[in-house]
Design a protein around this motif. Structure first.
Motif, mmCIF file in Angstrom:
data_model
loop_
_atom_site.group_PDB
_atom_site.id
_atom_site.type_symbol
_atom_site.label_atom_id
_atom_site.label_comp_id
_atom_site.label_asym_id
_atom_site.label_seq_id
_atom_site.Cartn_x
_atom_site.Cartn_y
_atom_site.Cartn_z
ATOM 1 N N ASP A 91 0.856 -1.204 0.000
ATOM 2 C CA ASP A 91 0.000 0.000 0.000
ATOM 3 C C ASP A 91 0.886 1.247 0.000
ATOM 4 N N ALA A 92 1.954 1.194 0.802
ATOM 5 C CA ALA A 92 2.854 2.357 0.886
ATOM 6 C C ALA A 92 3.547 2.590 -0.454
ATOM 7 N N MET A 93 3.981 1.513 -1.124
ATOM 8 C CA MET A 93 4.647 1.677 -2.431
ATOM 9 C C MET A 93 3.719 2.392 -3.406
ATOM 10 N N GLU A 94 2.453 1.950 -3.438
ATOM 11 C CA GLU A 94 1.499 2.553 -4.378
ATOM 12 C C GLU A 94 1.198 4.004 -3.994
ATOM 13 N N SER A 98 1.856 7.588 -6.096
ATOM 14 C CA SER A 98 0.815 8.557 -6.459
ATOM 15 C C SER A 98 1.136 9.967 -5.968
ATOM 16 N N VAL A 99 1.995 10.094 -4.937
ATOM 17 C CA VAL A 99 2.318 11.472 -4.528
ATOM 18 C C VAL A 99 3.455 12.069 -5.352
ATOM 19 N N ILE A 100 4.123 11.264 -6.163
ATOM 20 C CA ILE A 100 5.196 11.810 -7.016
ATOM 21 C C ILE A 100 4.593 12.687 -8.127
ATOM 22 N N LEU A 129 10.917 11.607 -4.176
ATOM 23 C CA LEU A 129 11.326 10.464 -4.997
ATOM 24 C C LEU A 129 12.431 9.673 -4.305
ATOM 25 N N ASP A 130 13.392 10.364 -3.730
ATOM 26 C CA ASP A 130 14.483 9.630 -3.092
ATOM 27 C C ASP A 130 13.970 8.828 -1.897
ATOM 28 N N GLY A 131 13.042 9.435 -1.154
ATOM 29 C CA GLY A 131 12.450 8.709 -0.019
ATOM 30 C C GLY A 131 11.782 7.434 -0.503
ATOM 31 N N HIS A 132 11.052 7.544 -1.611
ATOM 32 C CA HIS A 132 10.363 6.370 -2.144
ATOM 33 C C HIS A 132 11.358 5.314 -2.646
ATOM 34 N N LEU A 133 12.341 5.745 -3.436
ATOM 35 C CA LEU A 133 13.293 4.774 -4.006
ATOM 36 C C LEU A 133 14.049 4.052 -2.888
ATOM 37 N N SER A 134 14.437 4.803 -1.857
ATOM 38 C CA SER A 134 15.170 4.187 -0.757
ATOM 39 C C SER A 134 14.281 3.208 0.009
#
Ligand SMILES: [Fe+2]
Length: 216
Positions: A91-94, A98-100, A129-134
């Protein structure tokens, strides 16, 4: 944080997923936003090559996130059915994907208006984006390693190739090696199928370099 060299694993083993293409693609996104931030803070984001670099970044990010959303997360969801913590991670990945999009739109709007706020908007995108990729690298990839197989991963890479098509690969391959040391670029290119490697050598790489993306 691992070094870039450790992120390029040349050999595929039969029982472990090799995440090299995921890591080098993520590094390409980070590299491009660093270049955009430098251009924005120098007041040079208007350069046609910076604009083209930005369009290239958005195109590659769109392909990457679309295939993760349409292929990878649903497949992973099936594998972790009944495991609430793992489902919460998906759920967090999705949600992070969506916030990007609003951050991308904010950068686009600031560029169009030549807004002095552009630097701040780029930093917000970078942080998001970096927070998500990490998060994906730290938590989702180990989960994938646990519940998926190298054959599943080949399926994901196939879905990525179908989405990119040959035209997208013509951009993606030299985009990945952009800024890599020659040793790392050579190491990574050896992972590519020989026909793609040849096409890159005789055509794609030269065409990509002529575009001079991000120069100002
Ligand atoms: Fe990813």
């Amino acid at each position: 944080m691992t070094t870039e060299t450790e992120r390029i694993v040349t050999a595929n083993s039969p029982d472990r997923i090799n995440f090299t293409e995921m890591y080098v693609t993520h590094d390409g996104f980070r590299r491009d936003l660093e270049r955009l931030a430098a251009a924005a803070s120098a007041g040079r984001a208007d350069s046609p090559q910076v604009r083209e670099g930005w369009e290239t970044f958005k195109r590659q990010l769109h392909v990457h996130h679309t295939v993760e959303d349409e292929w990878l997360w649903p497949k992973l969801r099936q594998r972790v059915a009944g495991r609430p913590d793992d489902l919460a991670l998906l759920d967090a990945m999705e949600a992070e994907h969506s916030v990007i999009d609003p951050h991308l739109e904010a950068v686009d709007a600031a560029m169009a208006r030549r807004d002095p706020d552009l630097t701040a908007k780029v930093e917000e995108l970078r942080a998001g984006l970096d927070g998500h990729l990490s998060h994906e690298e730290t938590d989702a990839l180990p989960l994938i390693q646990q519940v998926m197989t190298p054959k599943d991963w080949a399926g994901f890479r196939g879905a990525m190739a179908r989405k990119q098509k040959l035209g997208g690969a013509a951009e993606w391959v030299p985009w990945i090696t952009d800024g890599m040391s020659p040793a790392d670029a050579g190491k990574w290119l050896r992972r590519m199928p020989p026909p793609l490697r040849l096409l890159n050598k005789v055509s794609w790489e030269g065409r990509y370099r002529k575009r001079n993306l991000w120069s100002w």
